[in-house]
Motif scaffolding. Structure first.
Motif, PDB file in Angstrom:
ATOM      1  N   TRP A 111       0.832  -1.206   0.000  1.00 20.61           N
ATOM      2  CA  TRP A 111       0.000   0.000   0.000  1.00 20.61           C
ATOM      3  C   TRP A 111       0.864   1.252   0.000  1.00 20.61           C
TER       4      TRP A 111
ATOM      5  N   ASP B 289      -2.212   7.039   4.242  1.00 19.30           N
ATOM      6  CA  ASP B 289      -2.915   5.972   3.532  1.00 19.30           C
ATOM      7  C   ASP B 289      -2.795   4.647   4.277  1.00 19.30           C
TER       8      ASP B 289
ATOM      9  N   SER C 229      -5.979   2.339   5.683  1.00 21.30           N
ATOM     10  CA  SER C 229      -6.142   0.909   5.412  1.00 21.30           C
ATOM     11  C   SER C 229      -6.181   0.103   6.704  1.00 21.30           C
TER      12      SER C 229
ATOM     13  N   ARG D  50      -9.581   0.410   8.345  1.00 21.87           N
ATOM     14  CA  ARG D  50     -10.588  -0.430   7.680  1.00 21.87           C
ATOM     15  C   ARG D  50     -10.489  -1.881   8.121  1.00 21.87           C
TER      16      ARG D  50
END
Length: 374
Positions: free
Chosen positions: A354, A363, A367, A370
């Motif tokens: 990622w 970022d 992630s 989530r």
């Protein structure tokens, strides 16, 4: 985790209970930076019936499961705990992630305002103020402290592959650290950290702890930060080598492997089998290699002192503990996890991929948030 209880399976192997402690990082919902809100989140969690532990730095909280009898029971409890923590964090306007280190961080972390943590901050200086790192601690029930010490000797050579498997902290200060587990590198700076020495007896363990405390190298028994230790407050052996896992199901796999390893060690101890002889320098090199490469690269077999891929080491480990996994009824769970590792890697693999695509720690935080309750 509550007191030890166990049963004996048809194989004759003792089936001990297992529990997990997970440390989480509280972050700003917009910037992704760690935030000093652990008391606020703990208060919100308490209104939901959950008592959170406050960690050294005020951006961290910790949960602990009860003593569980099955992997499914452990998974359900971890998911419930994570859901409550996420709801409590959202109530006070922050997010929560499970990552070995914060992907994007300030220059230092405020210390949680308790007498003990203030004392640690004053004594250990920047070691404490650069903390903010999170592990997954697995407790497996054992009959007594003598057994816990003996199990520690039998599991020392397994620490590198457990670290490689659980690596989940490649990004720190908005940069790829070049290591799959940067947490373990930061953690190794503390006294009484890393792999424990070979312990001759429970008395030897207690003499070492007394020496550490008397010398001022640590403040108390709880600062014995070895990767394996007899718990200082539970009838368990605690394996604390791993990064906290992004997802609850990954934490259950780590806990299941540790549980089966302890079962195998207890069986070997009862059969008067000696633990492998492991050179401390070789073990240190293997730990660094595991922290650097994670599950995707090569490791060092500390018994043969030969290089071997981490996946091959995992496959060998699973073969060695197969009777214990069968006794637990968890062999299918572990085989499925092995298949995922071969195909997808682990948490560190995902984080690094990622970051390569997006290029910011923010970022990575998104992630991780989530995945938190997944």
């Amino acid at each position: 985790m509550s007191a030890d209880s166990s049963t004996t399976g048809k194989s004759g192997l003792r089936l001990p209970t297992v529990g997990v402690e997970e440390e989480f990082i509280l972050v700003d919902q917009l910037t992704g930076h760690p935030v000093s809100r652990n008391r606020d989140v703990a208060a919100a969690a308490a209104r939901r019936g959950l008592d959170l532990d406050l960690e050294l730095t005020s951006c961290q909280v910790e949960v602990a499961t009860s003593a569980c009898a099955t992997g499914q029971e452990l998974l359900a409890e971890l998911r419930e705990l994570r859901t409550v923590v996420a709801e409590a964090a959202d109530e006070v306007g922050v997010a929560v992630i499970a990552a070995g280190v914060p992907p994007t961080v300030p220059d230092h972390f405020p210390i949680t305002d308790t007498d003990r943590y203030r004392h640690i901050g004053q004594r250990f200086g920047m070691l404490a103020h650069e903390q903010g790192i999170s592990g997954c601690h697995v407790h497996v029930g054992v009959s007594d402290r003598d057994t816990a010490v003996a199990v520690s000797n039998h599991l020392r050579h397994r620490l590198p592959i457990l670290l490689a498997l659980s690596a989940n902290s490649p990004v720190y200060r908005d940069a790829d650290t070049g290591h799959a587990s940067w947490r373990s590198v930061l953690w190794s700076r503390w006294p009484a950290s890393g792999p424990p020495p070979h312990l001759r007896s429970r008395e030897h363990f207690e003499q070492l702890v007394s020496m550490f405390v008397a010398s001022g190298a640590i403040l108390d028994d709880h600062m014995v930060y070895w990767d394996i230790r007899p718990s200082d407050h539970l009838p368990t052996v605690e394996i604390r080598v791993g990064d906290v896992q992004s997802r609850a199901d990954e934490a259950v796999v780590v806990a299941t492997l540790v549980r089966a390893l302890v079962m195998t060690a207890v069986h070997d101890i009862a059969s008067d089998l000696a633990p492998p002889i492991v050179d401390s320098d070789v073990l240190a090199a293997a730990m660094w290699k595991a922290a650097h490469d994670g599950i995707d690269g090569d490791g060092i077999d500390v018994v043969t002192q030969q290089p071997v891929s981490a996946i091959a080491q995992m496959e060998s480990l699973v073969t060695d503990i197969r009777p214990a996994l069968d006794a637990l009824g968890e062999a299918a769970l572990v085989e499925a996890a092995l298949d995922r590792l071969r195909a997808e890697g682990n948490g560190a693999t995902r984080r690094r991929d990622w970051f390569a695509q997006k290029g910011t720690g923010r970022d990575i935080v998104e992630s991780a948030a989530r995945e938190f309750t997944g």
